[in-house]
Design a protein around this motif. Structure first.
Motif, PDB file in Angstrom:
ATOM      1  N   HIS A 222      37.310  33.385  40.433  1.00 43.70           N
ATOM      2  CA  HIS A 222      36.560  34.651  40.515  1.00 43.70           C
ATOM      3  C   HIS A 222      37.036  35.454  41.723  1.00 43.70           C
ATOM      4  O   HIS A 222      36.751  35.074  42.876  1.00 43.70           O
ATOM      5  CB  HIS A 222      35.068  34.373  40.671  1.00 43.70           C
TER       6      HIS A 222
ATOM      7  N   HIS B  23      41.042  29.468  36.163  1.00 49.08           N
ATOM      8  CA  HIS B  23      39.667  29.995  36.232  1.00 49.08           C
ATOM      9  C   HIS B  23      39.282  30.210  37.687  1.00 49.08           C
ATOM     10  O   HIS B  23      39.045  29.251  38.427  1.00 49.08           O
ATOM     11  CB  HIS B  23      38.682  29.039  35.555  1.00 49.08           C
TER      12      HIS B  23
ATOM     13  N   HIS C 239      32.359  30.611  30.656  1.00 50.42           N
ATOM     14  CA  HIS C 239      31.891  29.317  31.158  1.00 50.42           C
ATOM     15  C   HIS C 239      31.163  28.595  30.026  1.00 50.42           C
ATOM     16  O   HIS C 239      30.493  29.235  29.219  1.00 50.42           O
ATOM     17  CB  HIS C 239      30.897  29.505  32.302  1.00 50.42           C
TER      18      HIS C 239
ATOM     19  N   ASP D 112      37.942  27.762  40.472  1.00 51.04           N
ATOM     20  CA  ASP D 112      36.593  28.318  40.315  1.00 51.04           C
ATOM     21  C   ASP D 112      35.983  28.778  41.643  1.00 51.04           C
ATOM     22  O   ASP D 112      34.770  28.698  41.839  1.00 51.04           O
ATOM     23  CB  ASP D 112      35.657  27.338  39.602  1.00 51.04           C
TER      24      ASP D 112
HETATM   25 ZN    ZN Z   1      33.539  30.273  37.194  1.00 55.20          ZN
END
Ligand code: ZN
Ligand code: GUN
Length: 435
Positions: A86, A84, A239, A326
């Protein structure tokens, strides 16, 4: 359309061999066990690689027909899997002073708007994937932005590197600023087009990507669930239950739902290929649902500490747990840095996380939870040669610590505590050098 230049990556010989201290897993280690039969450690052994796959693992030196790369005295691990992260958030790492909802509004949403520009999306994908590789992460499950072009750019750049990558255009049709919202009809068309062009091509897979429950209308969630039901080979990422104020908001937006997780489960978004980030505030029933559906939780330790989100109950999880950076809520793409934060989270809960639990979650555990165990996450014959070579120690402090380590867990735990991208000596994706 071409998204990236392939020339930047050098080819490796068709057949080559690498020697080092090989470490991977044959099963899941038990929580708390510092000695575990699930750990496979072969000091000074050879891996034989042919056409991008591991074809041998042996003590004996291969014959002269194999080009040799001797990493004797270095640690050889499967490439890490970040479940996970971004892509468009590199620039918001280390943004001061907020918890999740204010952080999104003040820093993250404004920054993501720039990815509407195709050139920005392409440049962002290139920098991001190179940074993952420089951290020893060779596979990832990635959030781009709401813009279709941001997913196209990631797929293109990952294909050029030969990386295993799971991503999909972010769905968000409410509670987001202008320039960062889609609508159900156009979003569905974009997903279908992206799935037809990228899902199953090379090492790419599509994830139906719901940002989180507050930024999708019930109609959009239903559309996302229908996409998953129509094709069981699709992944899903979102999420869930990350922050107390977020959980309360979901309760207001979806009063009919039994819980936050139930918002997703009710429309068919929780399944074997679902990657649910965070999962800090799950109730006992949610935990059973996740286990029953075969979904996984991506534990995001540096993010949970940085945003003050909470302390994840890892030992209490009866479902698959993988490890994730994350970024940009998280503070480092390096999974060893995140492993150390995971250790500290459990220490605050009165628990102890072994290096084996962390390394397994970042390799074989993640691979199996993604149903990719035959391909990634290990150093077994037949798997793709996604391999990273690490210095056991970088710099005088780590060298002093490494020199006195007595048994394997002590040595690997100290490595995990002190290592970062400075320790990475080599990184191969499907047998090709990436550094
Ligand atoms: Zn995230
Ligand atoms: N919840 C919804 N969007 C995000 C995001 O970008 N980062 C994190 N950590 N949580 C989210």
């Amino acid at each position: 359309m071409s998204f990236t230049n392939q020339e930047k990556f050098v080819d490796s010989p068709r057949r080559w061999a690498l020697r080092g201290d090989l470490l991977d897993f044959t099963a899941a280690p038990r929580w708390g066990d510092t000695e575990s039969s699930a750990v496979r450690f072969d000091r000074g052994h050879w891996l034989l690689v042919e056409d991008g796959r591991i074809v041998g693992r042996q003590a004996a030196e291969p014959d002269a027909t194999w080009v040799r790369k001797d990493h004797a005295g270095q640690l050889v691990l499967p490439g890490f899997i970040d479940t996970h992260v971004h892509c468009p958030q590199l620039e918001v790492i280390g943004s001061y002073g907020t918890e999740l909802l204010d952080w999104l509004k003040r820093y993250t949403f404004p920054s993501e708007c720039a990815f509407a520009d195709p050139a920005r999306s392409r440049a962002g994908a290139e920098v991001f994937l190179d940074a993952l590789l420089a951290s020893g992460t060779t596979s990832a499950v990635v959030f781009p932005t709401v813009h279709k072009v941001s997913a196209e750019a990631l797929f293109g750049s990952a294909a050029a590197r030969g990386m295993r990558l799971v991503t999909g255009k972010v769905l968000m049709d409410r509670h987001a600023p202008d320039g960062l919202r889609d609508d159900v009809v156009q979003a569905e068309k974009d997903c279908i087009d992206l799935i037809s062009r990228f899902h199953g091509r090379d090492r790419l897979a599509y994830a139906v990507t719901v940002r989180f429950a507050p930024t999708s209308t019930p109609e959009q969630l239903a559309m996302a669930g229908a996409l998953c039901r129509a094709d069981a080979s699709l992944y899903m990422q979102t999420h869930v239950a990350e922050n107390r104020a977020e959980v309360a908001w979901v309760g207001e937006l979806f009063p009919q739902a039994r819980s936050y997780l139930d918002v997703y489960d009710a429309v068919g978004l929780v399944h074997e290929r679902s990657v649910l980030a965070h999962g800090i505030y799950l109730d006992p029933h949610d935990r059973v649902v996740i286990a029953d559906r075969g979904a996984q939780v991506a534990h995001c330790p540096s993010s949970n500490l940085f945003l003050g989100s909470g302390l994840f109950d890892w030992p209490g999880a009866a479902f698959n747990v993988s490890l994730a950076s994350d970024v940009g809520g998280g503070t480092s793409l390096s999974l060893p840095r995140n492993m150390l934060d995971a250790y500290k989270i459990q220490a605050l809960r009165g628990e102890r996380m072994t290096a084996w639990a962390a390394l397994h979650a970042a390799t074989r555990g993640a691979a199996e939870a993604l149903q990719l165990g035959g391909e990634i996450g290990g150093l077994s014959v037949g798997q793709t040669a996604d391999i990273c070579v690490w210095d056991w120690a970088a710099g005088p402090v780590a060298e002093a610590r490494d020199a006195v380590a007595r048994e394997l867990h002590e040595r690997v735990f100290a490595w995990m505590t002190l290592a970062d991208e400075r320790n990475l000596a080599a990184c191969y994706v499907a047998g090709r050098p990436m550094l």
